[in-house]
Motif scaffolding. Structure first.
Motif, PDB file in Angstrom:
ATOM      1  N   SER A   1      49.660  51.671  42.092  1.00 46.09           N
ATOM      2  CA  SER A   1      50.516  50.966  41.137  1.00 46.09           C
ATOM      3  C   SER A   1      49.924  50.989  39.734  1.00 46.09           C
ATOM      4  O   SER A   1      50.655  51.131  38.735  1.00 46.09           O
ATOM      5  CB  SER A   1      50.740  49.518  41.596  1.00 46.09           C
TER       6      SER A   1
ATOM      7  N   VAL B   1      58.299  47.068  36.526  1.00 51.84           N
ATOM      8  CA  VAL B   1      59.520  46.999  35.736  1.00 51.84           C
ATOM      9  C   VAL B   1      59.237  47.493  34.319  1.00 51.84           C
ATOM     10  O   VAL B   1      58.273  47.053  33.682  1.00 51.84           O
ATOM     11  CB  VAL B   1      60.071  45.560  35.688  1.00 51.84           C
TER      12      VAL B   1
ATOM     13  N   PRO C   1      56.088  44.091  48.749  1.00 50.17           N
ATOM     14  CA  PRO C   1      56.218  45.198  47.789  1.00 50.17           C
ATOM     15  C   PRO C   1      55.490  44.909  46.474  1.00 50.17           C
ATOM     16  O   PRO C   1      55.286  43.762  46.081  1.00 50.17           O
ATOM     17  CB  PRO C   1      57.729  45.280  47.566  1.00 50.17           C
TER      18      PRO C   1
ATOM     19  N   THR D   1      56.068  45.715  42.541  1.00 48.25           N
ATOM     20  CA  THR D   1      57.172  46.135  41.672  1.00 48.25           C
ATOM     21  C   THR D   1      56.654  46.413  40.265  1.00 48.25           C
ATOM     22  O   THR D   1      55.812  45.681  39.738  1.00 48.25           O
ATOM     23  CB  THR D   1      58.277  45.073  41.615  1.00 48.25           C
TER      24      THR D   1
END
Length: 208
Positions: A52, A26, A22, A24
């Motif tokens: 992303s 944040v 994955p 990620t």
């Protein structure tokens, strides 16, 4: 994005264990701004990486005036812009690692000789004989639509929607207004109607 940058985006690379590792993103609220950390497996498939980066950039712009609540970026917006970037730039998006040494510098020349094609034409081609998804369908994608066999249809549909929004008068400026308004609402539809008020009075008008 327009305007002044407020938040910083830190990108961290980690060794990939599989192609499905994955990515990620944040978000963290500081005293007077938001910060972001993007954790990316290396290597990573181009579309996933571009998606992303697009998501992180959209969040940064949307949260420039946000308070304690972070904006929620509509999936169709991130996917549609990802499709636009990939269709408009293709292999130029991510450069290969440098391999040649020239005058003490390591370089990797890339020669691109292509005829630019309308990104929306490529989206229509990706749909083939399939009709574009409805606004409701791109607003709430089902499991597997983003990375499964139907990902191409979803991304092409979202790209067509974003492309049509950019074509309306002041479409680009209205999209910026949408990002700015997102932290104020719990659903993007209300922020959308405020941003595109001269063009759409009701959600039904958008669906049409």
């Amino acid at each position: 994005p327009s305007g002044q940058w407020r938040g910083k985006i830190y990108c961290s690379l980690r060794r990939a264990q599989s192609a499905e590792d994955p990515i990620t993103l944040v978000s963290e609220r500081f005293k007077d701004h938001w910060g972001y950390r993007l954790d990316v497996p290396n290597p990573v498939e181009t579309t996933r990486f571009v998606r992303s980066i697009v998501q992180a950039l959209l969040l940064e712009e949307a949260n420039r005036k946000a308070g304690e609540r972070s904006a929620e970026i509509p999936v169709w917006l991130a996917e549609g812009l990802t499709g636009q970037v990939l269709a408009g730039h293709g292999r130029e998006v991510i450069l290969s690692p440098p391999r040649l040494a020239v005058n003490g510098l390591t370089v990797n020349p890339v020669i691109v000789n292509v005829l630019r094609t309308n990104p929306l034409a490529l989206a229509r081609q990706a749909l083939g004989t399939n009709p574009p998804l409805t606004l409701e369908e791109i607003s709430w994608p089902k499991d597997g639509q983003l990375d499964g066999p139907e990902a191409g249809i979803y991304r092409a549909s979202a790209q067509l929607f974003v492309g049509e929004l950019l074509r309306v008068p002041d479409g680009r400026a209205s999209l910026h207004k949408l990002l700015e308004a997102l932290p104020e609402f719990y659903n993007w539809q209300l922020a959308f109607l405020r941003a595109f008020q001269p063009h759409f009075e009701r959600q039904l008008d958008v669906e049409k």
